[in-house]
Design a protein around this motif. Structure first.
Motif, PDB file in Angstrom:
ATOM      1  N   LYS A 135      15.032 -33.192  -7.855  1.00 36.98           N
ATOM      2  CA  LYS A 135      13.811 -32.430  -8.095  1.00 36.98           C
ATOM      3  C   LYS A 135      12.904 -32.410  -6.876  1.00 36.98           C
ATOM      4  CE  LYS A 135      13.529 -32.547 -13.112  1.00 36.98           C
ATOM      5  NZ  LYS A 135      12.638 -32.669 -14.271  1.00 36.98           N
ATOM      6  N   LYS A 136      12.898 -33.508  -6.133  1.00 38.39           N
ATOM      7  CA  LYS A 136      12.051 -33.575  -4.937  1.00 38.39           C
ATOM      8  C   LYS A 136      12.525 -32.610  -3.857  1.00 38.39           C
ATOM      9  CE  LYS A 136      10.654 -38.409  -5.570  1.00 38.39           C
ATOM     10  NZ  LYS A 136      10.806 -39.796  -5.054  1.00 38.39           N
ATOM     11  N   ILE A 137      13.827 -32.417  -3.761  1.00 37.40           N
ATOM     12  CA  ILE A 137      14.360 -31.573  -2.688  1.00 37.40           C
ATOM     13  C   ILE A 137      14.290 -30.095  -3.026  1.00 37.40           C
ATOM     14  CG2 ILE A 137      16.810 -31.399  -3.386  1.00 37.40           C
ATOM     15  CD1 ILE A 137      17.491 -32.015  -0.427  1.00 37.40           C
ATOM     16  N   CYS A 138      14.152 -29.759  -4.294  1.00 41.33           N
ATOM     17  CA  CYS A 138      14.145 -28.362  -4.731  1.00 41.33           C
ATOM     18  C   CYS A 138      12.823 -27.694  -4.363  1.00 41.33           C
ATOM     19  CB  CYS A 138      14.368 -28.274  -6.241  1.00 41.33           C
ATOM     20  SG  CYS A 138      14.294 -26.589  -6.897  1.00 41.33           S
ATOM     21  N   PHE A 139      12.885 -26.626  -3.553  1.00 42.92           N
ATOM     22  CA  PHE A 139      11.633 -25.993  -3.120  1.00 42.92           C
ATOM     23  C   PHE A 139      10.948 -25.251  -4.263  1.00 42.92           C
ATOM     24  CE2 PHE A 139      14.960 -22.928  -1.822  1.00 42.92           C
ATOM     25  CZ  PHE A 139      14.543 -21.784  -2.480  1.00 42.92           C
ATOM     26  N   TYR A 140      11.688 -24.915  -5.313  1.00 44.23           N
ATOM     27  CA  TYR A 140      11.052 -24.312  -6.490  1.00 44.23           C
ATOM     28  C   TYR A 140      10.154 -25.326  -7.198  1.00 44.23           C
ATOM     29  CZ  TYR A 140      13.973 -20.106  -6.382  1.00 44.23           C
ATOM     30  OH  TYR A 140      14.552 -18.921  -6.041  1.00 44.23           O
ATOM     31  N   GLN A 141      10.593 -26.588  -7.214  1.00 46.84           N
ATOM     32  CA  GLN A 141       9.883 -27.602  -7.983  1.00 46.84           C
ATOM     33  C   GLN A 141       8.884 -28.403  -7.158  1.00 46.84           C
ATOM     34  OE1 GLN A 141      12.154 -29.732 -10.992  1.00 46.84           O
ATOM     35  NE2 GLN A 141      13.939 -28.467 -10.586  1.00 46.84           N
ATOM     36  N   SER A 142       9.095 -28.492  -5.854  1.00 44.21           N
ATOM     37  CA  SER A 142       8.168 -29.304  -5.048  1.00 44.21           C
ATOM     38  C   SER A 142       7.432 -28.501  -3.990  1.00 44.21           C
ATOM     39  CB  SER A 142       8.931 -30.468  -4.393  1.00 44.21           C
ATOM     40  OG  SER A 142      10.073 -30.009  -3.715  1.00 44.21           O
ATOM     41  N   GLY A 143       7.626 -27.155  -3.993  1.00 47.53           N
ATOM     42  CA  GLY A 143       6.855 -26.299  -3.098  1.00 47.53           C
ATOM     43  C   GLY A 143       7.589 -25.941  -1.828  1.00 47.53           C
ATOM     44  N   TYR A 144       7.405 -24.713  -1.378  1.00 55.18           N
ATOM     45  CA  TYR A 144       8.063 -24.226  -0.165  1.00 55.18           C
ATOM     46  C   TYR A 144       7.090 -24.224   1.007  1.00 55.18           C
ATOM     47  CZ  TYR A 144       9.391 -20.791   3.292  1.00 55.18           C
ATOM     48  OH  TYR A 144       9.631 -20.166   4.483  1.00 55.18           O
ATOM     49  N   LYS A 145       7.576 -24.679   2.177  1.00 54.06           N
ATOM     50  CA  LYS A 145       6.779 -24.664   3.403  1.00 54.06           C
ATOM     51  C   LYS A 145       7.622 -24.112   4.545  1.00 54.06           C
ATOM     52  CE  LYS A 145       4.022 -28.747   2.172  1.00 54.06           C
ATOM     53  NZ  LYS A 145       3.674 -30.143   2.559  1.00 54.06           N
ATOM     54  N   VAL A 146       6.963 -23.425   5.487  1.00 55.13           N
ATOM     55  CA  VAL A 146       7.674 -22.949   6.673  1.00 55.13           C
ATOM     56  C   VAL A 146       8.007 -24.146   7.554  1.00 55.13           C
ATOM     57  CG1 VAL A 146       6.617 -20.668   6.627  1.00 55.13           C
ATOM     58  CG2 VAL A 146       5.507 -22.508   7.914  1.00 55.13           C
ATOM     59  N   LEU A 147       8.858 -23.948   8.560  1.00 54.43           N
ATOM     60  CA  LEU A 147       9.251 -25.024   9.465  1.00 54.43           C
ATOM     61  C   LEU A 147       8.056 -25.523  10.278  1.00 54.43           C
ATOM     62  CD1 LEU A 147      12.642 -23.512  10.705  1.00 54.43           C
ATOM     63  CD2 LEU A 147      12.315 -25.306   9.000  1.00 54.43           C
ATOM     64  N   ASP A 148       8.124 -26.784  10.678  1.00 56.96           N
ATOM     65  CA  ASP A 148       6.988 -27.444  11.328  1.00 56.96           C
ATOM     66  C   ASP A 148       6.536 -26.750  12.614  1.00 56.96           C
ATOM     67  OD1 ASP A 148       6.927 -29.320   9.343  1.00 56.96           O
ATOM     68  OD2 ASP A 148       8.117 -30.806  10.429  1.00 56.96           O
ATOM     69  N   ASP A 149       7.501 -26.189  13.384  1.00 57.68           N
ATOM     70  CA  ASP A 149       7.126 -25.571  14.657  1.00 57.68           C
ATOM     71  C   ASP A 149       6.963 -24.056  14.530  1.00 57.68           C
ATOM     72  OD1 ASP A 149       9.840 -25.121  14.281  1.00 57.68           O
ATOM     73  OD2 ASP A 149      10.330 -25.219  16.411  1.00 57.68           O
ATOM     74  N   HIS A 150       6.554 -23.592  13.372  1.00 57.46           N
ATOM     75  CA  HIS A 150       6.363 -22.167  13.125  1.00 57.46           C
ATOM     76  C   HIS A 150       5.288 -21.614  14.073  1.00 57.46           C
ATOM     77  CE1 HIS A 150       5.641 -18.397  10.912  1.00 57.46           C
ATOM     78  NE2 HIS A 150       6.811 -18.621  10.348  1.00 57.46           N
ATOM     79  N   LEU A 151       5.574 -20.456  14.650  1.00 61.29           N
ATOM     80  CA  LEU A 151       4.645 -19.844  15.604  1.00 61.29           C
ATOM     81  C   LEU A 151       3.380 -19.357  14.902  1.00 61.29           C
ATOM     82  CD1 LEU A 151       7.174 -17.637  17.642  1.00 61.29           C
ATOM     83  CD2 LEU A 151       6.159 -19.807  18.362  1.00 61.29           C
ATOM     84  N   ASP A 152       2.264 -19.461  15.587  1.00 63.27           N
ATOM     85  CA  ASP A 152       1.014 -18.925  15.039  1.00 63.27           C
ATOM     86  C   ASP A 152       1.094 -17.399  14.930  1.00 63.27           C
ATOM     87  OD1 ASP A 152      -0.110 -21.447  14.876  1.00 63.27           O
ATOM     88  OD2 ASP A 152      -0.932 -21.344  16.911  1.00 63.27           O
TER      89      ASP A 152
END
Length: 383
Positions: free
Chosen positions: A51-68
């Motif tokens: 459940k922790k790894i599922c982005f549906y259940q724990s939220g989706y985020k872009v990659l850490d080095d995402h460009l502004d």
């Protein structure tokens, strides 16, 4: 513990299965032919990692080095042969060549026996070439995530290309992404593997032979057309039966109508797509042989993209002029969705082609008119 309560909240990425320390999760096919995770209660230790790894259940985020500020380009490979062999402008070949030239590994979508669409591993350009071109079926992931982790643990560079939901699942599964390059496609939706399998059987029965090759979008009819073709008994045949069903948005996975990635918050280092809009905004660039839309999302993606400059022609474009519907909102579920699946279950594939893909008399007349228009287009080109 119940993992999936609502099918619209599962894309089948297998991150949950891959992370389970007790191998307590299996992917089980439902009536529509899609795979969903099921927990073996006897093996489960209720650790909650799935459940922790599922982005549906724990939220989706872009990659850490995402460009502004993302960078957007229209791209054509300089090698016309590569462009002709690709679905759009050949950008996937250029990116994957760069990784292969560094003794890296490529993961993409290919075929297994019986045209089963699945993710595969490639160490050579010849193996990688199978991944080029569109496959309008949900790809089976299998144990690919674990294979990728093993390659990374062995010090290999890895490029993974797939649908945004599967890319997001892999990004959650792999912690150290230093040598992992993620490329997602702008996805129209993932149809049922079961329906596609039945289509292959239908063709083989109708034409009395084995399907030897299948092309979901045959570029020989022009980049801007969508005509499927297949080879049976050494003969190439063009149709739009599966295409017509595809554009009804009627046989997609439930999560496709709830897609979290129909926007510019991409889960990858680089996003690629057909560059629809180039024919209006830059007709001087469009030759109907394919142009790729490239969105550079991260610093790592930017470095990889810079390394292929000598292989491509690029034109900086404004993303606002190239926002395809699938980059703005999820597909709407066809109002006959439930009716379609009931008919498919009760009456089979041939019946749904007649009812939903225009294979009845009226539909055949329309297809004949389309074919006449296509022949006229070909004649104008060769005249």
């Amino acid at each position: 513990m119940e993992l999936v309560k609502n099918k619209a909240q599962c894309c089948g990425c297998t991150a949950c299965k891959s992370i389970c320390p007790k191998q307590a999760i299996e992917m089980i096919e439902d009536e529509q032919g899609f795979l969903y995770p099921e927990i073996n209660k006897e093996k489960c230790i209720n650790c909650g990692l799935c459940k922790k790894i599922c982005f549906y259940q724990s939220g989706y985020k872009v990659l850490d080095d995402h460009l502004d500020r993302i960078e957007t380009y229209a791209v054509k490979h300089k090698d016309l042969k590569i462009r002709i062999a690709s679905r759009s402008g050949g950008i996937f070949t250029a990116l994957s060549d760069e990784i292969l030239n560094q003794n890296g590994i490529i993961y993409g979508v290919g075929y297994e026996k019986g045209f089963r669409v699945c993710y595969k591993r490639a160490e050579t350009k010849e193996q990688r070439d199978e991944f080029r071109g569109s496959k309008y079926v949900q790809s089976e992931v299998g144990d690919i995530f674990k294979q990728i982790k093993m390659d990374l643990d062995n010090g290999k560079k890895v490029l993974f290309s797939g649908t945004p939901c599967h890319v997001a699942g892999l990004a959650r599964f792999i912690r150290n992404k230093e040598n992992l390059f993620l490329v997602d496609i702008v996805c129209h939706g993932t149809p049922s593997p079961k329906v596609f399998k039945d289509y292959i059987r239908f063709l083989e029965k109708k034409y009395g032979g084995k399907v030897e090759q299948f092309d979901f979008r045959d570029k020989s009819f022009g980049w801007n057309t969508h005509i499927e073709s297949f080879v049976i008994n050494k003969e190439k045949i063009a149709k739009t039966i599966y295409t017509d069903l595809f554009y009804k948005h009627i046989m997609f996975r439930e999560s496709c109508y709830n897609c979290q990635f129909t926007n510019l918050n991409r889960p990858s280092d680089i996003t690629i797509a057909d560059c629809w809009g180039i024919e209006k905004n830059r007709p001087d660039v469009n030759d109907n042989k394919g142009v790729s839309l490239v969105i550079v999302n991260t610093e790592k993606g930017k470095k990889l993209y810079k390394n292929i400059m000598f292989e491509i022609e690029q034109y900086e474009v404004d993303i606002k002029d190239y926002l395809q519907p699938q980059m703005q909102y999820p597909n709407k579920k066809d109002k006959r969705y439930e009716e379609f699946w009931n008919d498919y279950k009760e009456r089979g594939f041939e019946y749904i082609t007649q009812k939903y893909a225009g294979r009845n008399l009226l539909g055949k007349v329309r297809q004949s008119l389309k074919k006449i228009g296509l022949l006229r287009w070909i004649w104008r080109k060769i005249k």
